[in-house]
Design a protein around this motif. Structure first.
Motif, PDB file in Angstrom:
ATOM      1  N   SER A 121      53.737  23.819  43.710  1.00  0.00           N
ATOM      2  CA  SER A 121      53.924  23.226  42.394  1.00  0.00           C
ATOM      3  C   SER A 121      55.416  23.237  42.076  1.00  0.00           C
ATOM      4  O   SER A 121      56.193  23.950  42.715  1.00  0.00           O
ATOM      5  CB  SER A 121      53.148  23.995  41.309  1.00  0.00           C
ATOM      6  OG  SER A 121      53.632  25.328  41.209  1.00  0.00           O
TER       7      SER A 121
ATOM      8  N   LYS B 120      42.458  23.588  40.140  1.00  0.00           N
ATOM      9  CA  LYS B 120      43.325  24.468  39.351  1.00  0.00           C
ATOM     10  C   LYS B 120      42.752  24.747  37.975  1.00  0.00           C
ATOM     11  O   LYS B 120      43.302  25.531  37.213  1.00  0.00           O
ATOM     12  CB  LYS B 120      44.722  23.833  39.198  1.00  0.00           C
ATOM     13  CG  LYS B 120      45.416  23.517  40.507  1.00  0.00           C
ATOM     14  CD  LYS B 120      45.718  24.761  41.316  1.00  0.00           C
ATOM     15  CE  LYS B 120      46.714  24.520  42.436  1.00  0.00           C
ATOM     16  NZ  LYS B 120      46.280  23.490  43.407  1.00  0.00           N
TER      17      LYS B 120
ATOM     18  N   GLN C 283      48.040  18.114  28.087  1.00  0.00           N
ATOM     19  CA  GLN C 283      48.294  18.942  29.250  1.00  0.00           C
ATOM     20  C   GLN C 283      47.048  19.788  29.512  1.00  0.00           C
ATOM     21  O   GLN C 283      46.187  19.914  28.651  1.00  0.00           O
ATOM     22  CB  GLN C 283      49.508  19.845  29.017  1.00  0.00           C
ATOM     23  CG  GLN C 283      50.806  19.098  28.773  1.00  0.00           C
ATOM     24  CD  GLN C 283      51.051  18.790  27.313  1.00  0.00           C
ATOM     25  OE1 GLN C 283      50.169  18.944  26.468  1.00  0.00           O
ATOM     26  NE2 GLN C 283      52.255  18.337  27.005  1.00  0.00           N
TER      27      GLN C 283
ATOM     28  N   SER D 192      52.220  20.579  38.202  1.00  0.00           N
ATOM     29  CA  SER D 192      51.525  21.856  38.074  1.00  0.00           C
ATOM     30  C   SER D 192      50.614  22.150  39.258  1.00  0.00           C
ATOM     31  O   SER D 192      49.907  23.155  39.266  1.00  0.00           O
ATOM     32  CB  SER D 192      50.709  21.877  36.777  1.00  0.00           C
ATOM     33  OG  SER D 192      49.821  20.768  36.734  1.00  0.00           O
TER      34      SER D 192
END
Length: 482
Positions: free
Chosen positions: A92, A478, A411, A386
């Motif tokens: 990331s 994630k 986000q 990310s």
């Protein structure tokens, strides 16, 4: 096609037997949005880009091209190695310098490959793949905690010169832009406002220096613009009517005109392949909302921007000019990725790709030459700042994220708890990624996920023997809720 007999015969049949002698210029803009190129955004593009538009009219425009990531470092790694950066230790974000080079010295890259095959290779501009700085006499390593920027005279033991380039003039990344490097040494400290003019003149001088040389050249021009700091030169301020970002984009476009003039000077304009693209979408630092208020959409019809999994994060301009080979004004809608450049370069010079390279690189030379269905790939893997993954196959796109996966709202941590754990879009009818079909088409989502998992675990997304990733386990999901 990867330097196979078929493409060789095709080249010969089109009178391309001397294809390997072509000069290659690869221009990588920094944070230039798809919609920032006027000819790609006729309805909502307000920044004049005449030189890039001319390039498009004389070459081929790819409408479905993607960077290897939605941020800087991973895209540059993929461009040079033909391998997705998330197969390395970088899972990331980006690197920040004062550390060992992300590309191992024994891994082939496009520069080392072209140099081994008779090219003079140069990089002018941004590296952003890490290297170390050493004291020129003692060899002691300078550390980031001691220096904001490396001192003049610092020696670089693992930079572009040690990764296949014959010449390097530029800088590491935006925060270290003041430190100007030539080959293996920091030669000066210069205000960042001078960098784009510097890169322009250095590129022109390099091209002019190749006049009369027998060796073909490969120039990787990795611009600092229109990335922050957004610093158009005084003569460009106010030109766009859209503020300093628009002015900086216009100055970036001007570089293409200067390159064309230099090629004309050395008599190589018709003997050169020119690639023009960007490392990811436009950054929010450009003032995206303010630009939209003036009628300019930096991502054109696409959702999101730099750092995101949505198309605006990684769908980039890709224009290629090759006089008398590529049909002027042509358009290609094939799905391609910037990681494909290595294999394409191998096809151009009619050489086999070296072992241990191009795990995620497929040649699109057939597409350049107007040959349909030359590029055979199952899918392209997208990756956000990310570390969130997405998988694209034909018109379908699966995002393993609830939100943007990047900087655009929502986000990931701000997405609604009731949101589906993933997103699925039909880009054939929904380029704006507005209708999430994940919960309606669960079987299709499972199939795409299985393809993604297989490509990750196999260590490659191209045909060939199983390879390896640098980490034993790469986490696909994630989402904290899973």
């Amino acid at each position: 096609f990867q330097a196979e007999a078929g493409i060789r015969d095709f080249c010969l049949s089109r009178g391309l037997g001397d294809v390997y002698k072509r000069q290659i210029i690869y221009v990588l803009c920094d944070d230039l949005g798809y919609g920032d190129v006027s000819c790609l955004n006729s309805e909502n593009g307000k920044i004049p880009t005449p030189h890039t538009d001319r390039l498009a009219s004389e070459g081929m425009v790819f409408t479905d091209a993607h960077s290897g990531s939605s941020v800087c470092t991973p895209t540059r790694y993929g461009l040079l190695t033909g391998r997705y950066s998330w197969r390395s230790k970088l899972q990331s974000g980006v690197v920040t310098g004062f550390d060992s080079c992300l590309i191992p010295v024994d891994r082939p890259n496009v520069a080392s490959f072209l140099r081994q095959n008779g090219y003079h290779t140069a990089i002018i501009g941004k590296w952003h793949l890490n290297f170390r700085y050493l004291h020129p006499e003692s060899g002691e390593e300078y550390l980031r905690k001691q220096y904001n920027i490396p001192p003049v005279g610092a020696y670089i033991p693992d930079g572009p010169i040690h990764r296949g380039f014959d010449y390097f003039h530029g800088f590491h990344h935006a925060r270290d832009m003041e430190a100007v490097i030539e080959n293996k040494v920091v030669i000066a400290h210069d205000p960042p406002a001078n960098m784009l003019p510097r890169l322009t003149s250095e590129s022109v001088n390099y091209i002019r220096s190749r006049k009369g040389k027998k060796k073909p050249f490969f120039l990787y021009l990795s611009l600092n613009s229109p990335h922050t700091p957004i610093l158009p030169s005084p003569e460009w301020k106010g030109r766009s009517g859209l503020g300093k970002y628009g002015d900086f984009v216009m100055q970036t476009d001007h570089v293409m005109g200067e390159l064309g003039n230099a090629l004309s000077f050395i008599g190589q304009e018709e003997n050169t392949l020119v690639f023009f693209t960007s490392d990811n979408g436009c950054s929010k630092a450009a003032g995206i909302k303010e630009l939209a208020g003036k009628g300019h959409l930096v991502s054109a019809q696409f959702r999101g921007s730099k750092a995101d999994l949505w198309e605006g994060g990684h769908r980039v301009p890709l224009i290629v000019k090759w006089p008398k080979r590529i049909k002027a004004g042509s358009i290609c809608d094939q799905l391609v990725c910037l990681t494909d450049f290595f294999a394409t370069a191998a096809d151009i010079i009619r050489e086999e790709i070296p072992p241990g390279s191009c795990e995620d690189s497929l040649s699109f030379l057939p597409a350049l030459l107007g040959k349909k269905n030359g590029l055979v790939r199952r899918g392209v893997i997208h990756h956000s700042i990310s570390g969130h993954f997405a998988y694209r196959r034909e018109k379908w796109k699966l995002l393993l994220a609830k939100g943007s996966g990047g900087w655009t709202f929502p986000q990931e941590k701000k997405a609604s708890p009731e949101s589906p754990p993933a997103q699925l879009y039909d880009l054939g009818s929904d380029l704006g990624e507005k209708r999430n079909l994940y919960e309606q088409k669960t079987e299709l989502a499972k199939k795409l996920l299985s393809h993604l998992r297989e490509d990750v675990e196999k260590g490659r997304s191209t045909p060939g023997p199983k390879s390896g990733n640098d980490l034993n386990k790469i986490i696909l999901w994630k989402n904290v809720s899973r």
